[in-house]
Design an enzyme around this catalytic site. Structure first.
Site, PDB file in Angstrom:
ATOM      1  N   LYS A  14       0.969  -1.322   0.351  1.00  0.00           N
ATOM      2  CA  LYS A  14       0.349  -0.264   0.289  1.00  0.00           C
ATOM      3  C   LYS A  14       0.956   1.060   0.347  1.00  0.00           C
ATOM      4  O   LYS A  14       0.385   2.155  -0.618  1.00  0.00           O
ATOM      5  CB  LYS A  14      -1.205  -0.090   1.711  1.00  0.00           C
ATOM      6  N   ARG A  89      -9.721   0.285   9.044  1.00  0.00           N
ATOM      7  CA  ARG A  89      -9.209  -0.916   9.370  1.00  0.00           C
ATOM      8  C   ARG A  89      -9.861  -1.443  10.237  1.00  0.00           C
ATOM      9  O   ARG A  89      -9.631  -2.933  10.628  1.00  0.00           O
ATOM     10  CB  ARG A  89      -8.011  -0.703  10.065  1.00  0.00           C
ATOM     11  N   ARG A 128      11.359  -6.004   4.090  1.00  0.00           N
ATOM     12  CA  ARG A 128      11.534  -5.256   4.980  1.00  0.00           C
ATOM     13  C   ARG A 128      12.198  -4.712   5.975  1.00  0.00           C
ATOM     14  O   ARG A 128      12.950  -3.996   5.755  1.00  0.00           O
ATOM     15  CB  ARG A 128      10.365  -4.550   5.018  1.00  0.00           C
ATOM     16  N   ARG A 134      11.570  -0.276  11.347  1.00  0.00           N
ATOM     17  CA  ARG A 134      10.500  -0.260  11.917  1.00  0.00           C
ATOM     18  C   ARG A 134      10.592  -1.467  12.655  1.00  0.00           C
ATOM     19  O   ARG A 134      10.625  -2.586  12.472  1.00  0.00           O
ATOM     20  CB  ARG A 134       9.606  -0.350  11.014  1.00  0.00           C
ATOM     21  N   ARG A 145      -0.297  -8.880  13.506  1.00  0.00           N
ATOM     22  CA  ARG A 145      -0.255  -8.037  12.205  1.00  0.00           C
ATOM     23  C   ARG A 145      -1.038  -8.948  11.606  1.00  0.00           C
ATOM     24  O   ARG A 145      -2.194  -7.939  11.012  1.00  0.00           O
ATOM     25  CB  ARG A 145       0.890  -7.122  12.264  1.00  0.00           C
TER      26      ARG A 145
HETATM   27  P1  ADP Z   1       1.046  -2.425   7.476  1.00  0.00           P
HETATM   28  O1  ADP Z   1       0.048  -1.972   6.852  1.00  0.00           O
HETATM   29  O2  ADP Z   1       2.242  -3.021   7.140  1.00  0.00           O
HETATM   30  O3  ADP Z   1       0.852  -3.096   9.042  1.00  0.00           O
HETATM   31  P2  ADP Z   1       1.097   0.609   8.693  1.00  0.00           P
HETATM   32  O4  ADP Z   1       1.887   1.615   8.984  1.00  0.00           O
HETATM   33  O5  ADP Z   1      -0.235   0.657   8.484  1.00  0.00           O
HETATM   34  O6  ADP Z   1       1.639  -0.654   8.268  1.00  0.00           O
HETATM   35  O7  ADP Z   1       0.594   0.357  10.288  1.00  0.00           O
HETATM   36  C1  ADP Z   1       1.349  -0.234  11.401  1.00  0.00           C
HETATM   37  C2  ADP Z   1       0.777   0.128  13.173  1.00  0.00           C
HETATM   38  O8  ADP Z   1      -0.062   1.031  13.133  1.00  0.00           O
HETATM   39  C3  ADP Z   1      -0.158  -1.084  13.015  1.00  0.00           C
HETATM   40  O9  ADP Z   1      -0.145  -2.247  13.692  1.00  0.00           O
HETATM   41  C4  ADP Z   1      -1.533  -0.617  14.148  1.00  0.00           C
HETATM   42  O10 ADP Z   1      -0.415  -0.834  15.503  1.00  0.00           O
HETATM   43  C5  ADP Z   1      -1.474   0.928  13.333  1.00  0.00           C
HETATM   44  N1  ADP Z   1      -2.519   1.415  12.839  1.00  0.00           N
HETATM   45  C6  ADP Z   1      -2.897   2.278  12.094  1.00  0.00           C
HETATM   46  N2  ADP Z   1      -3.503   2.426  11.036  1.00  0.00           N
HETATM   47  C7  ADP Z   1      -4.220   1.991  11.701  1.00  0.00           C
HETATM   48  C8  ADP Z   1      -5.498   1.983  12.006  1.00  0.00           C
HETATM   49  N3  ADP Z   1      -6.802   2.578  11.363  1.00  0.00           N
HETATM   50  N4  ADP Z   1      -6.770   1.401  13.191  1.00  0.00           N
HETATM   51  C9  ADP Z   1      -5.648   0.845  14.202  1.00  0.00           C
HETATM   52  N5  ADP Z   1      -4.156   0.916  13.861  1.00  0.00           N
HETATM   53  C10 ADP Z   1      -3.259   1.769  13.185  1.00  0.00           C
END
Ligand code: ADP
Length: 193
Positions: A14, A89, A128, A134, A145
């Site tokens: 994404k 999400r 990654r 990260r 996750r």
């Molecule tokens: P990825 O898609 O690789 O999991 P993101 O950067 O989108 O990485 O998200 C990293 C973390 O941030 C998630 O594991 C979660 O803890 C938090 N997070 C991100 N977006 C949301 C959301 N919309 N609702 C709840 N938690 C979120």
């Protein structure tokens, strides 16, 4: 406005595809992951709260994320459209987003879901982790996750399927091939308007 959700599991690409779509269409990028990491860097109360969940691979509570999105929408009144990346999400977030957009006489035009096998996801995320810096790109947290995704996030696709806004796009292949697949779906909808 043209409002797009880029949907998919962690590691589905994404972030990579968002960068390319923004360069092409000038959308305002709205990545909740990036917004949350920015709060963490600035050590804000919201960031400190969110970090507890993110470090474990769990979703941050809905009210925290929805509040953050609401103020970001308000702070960007004159954009060609929003590209939502990593949001919504949960089903609750999806409903909240519809309400927030409705207040602005706006709506979601399409949800594009990147389709990638679980085996490929784990491979990409581990790779990654070697360079991203990260803290959540390690094996234990990656597993959490993906579990969170399967349990709470995949139902979001059904929400948009019901309103016929969901479209699957091939998420494996070269970055350019995947990008072309996304462009095709966007252009067929932008040009219809
Ligand atoms: P990825 O898609 O690789 O999991 P993101 O950067 O989108 O990485 O998200 C990293 C973390 O941030 C998630 O594991 C979660 O803890 C938090 N997070 C991100 N977006 C949301 C959301 N919309 N609702 C709840 N938690 C979120």
């Amino acid at each position: 406005m043209f409002n797009l959700i880029l949907f998919g599991p962690p590691g589905s690409g994404k972030g990579t595809q968002s960068e390319k779509l923004i360069a092409k269409y000038n959308f305002k990028h709205l990545s909740t992951g990036d917004l949350l990491r920015n709060e963490i860097t600035r050590k804000t109360p919201l960031g400190l709260e969110a970090k507890k969940f993110m470090d474990k691979g769990q979703l941050v509570p809905d009210e925290v994320v929805i509040g953050m999105i609401s103020s970001t929408l308000d702070n960007n009144p004159n954009v060609v459209g929003f590209l939502f990346d990593g949001f919504p999400r949960t089903a609750t977030q999806a409903e909240a987003l519809d309400k927030l957009l409705e207040l602005k006489q706006q709506s979601i035009n399409v949800m594009l879901a990147l389709d990638v096998s679980e085996e490929e996801l784990v491979k990409r995320l581990q790779k990654r982790g070697e360079t991203s810096g990260r803290s959540d790109d390690n094996q234990q947290v990656i597993r959490t996750r993906i579990l969170e995704y399967n349990k709470k996030t995949s139902p979001v696709a059904d929400y948009y399927r019901k309103s016929k806004k969901a479209e699957m796009v091939k998420g494996e292949g070269t970055i350019e091939e995947i990008f072309k697949g996304l462009i095709k779906e966007i252009d067929s909808r932008i040009h219809k308007k």
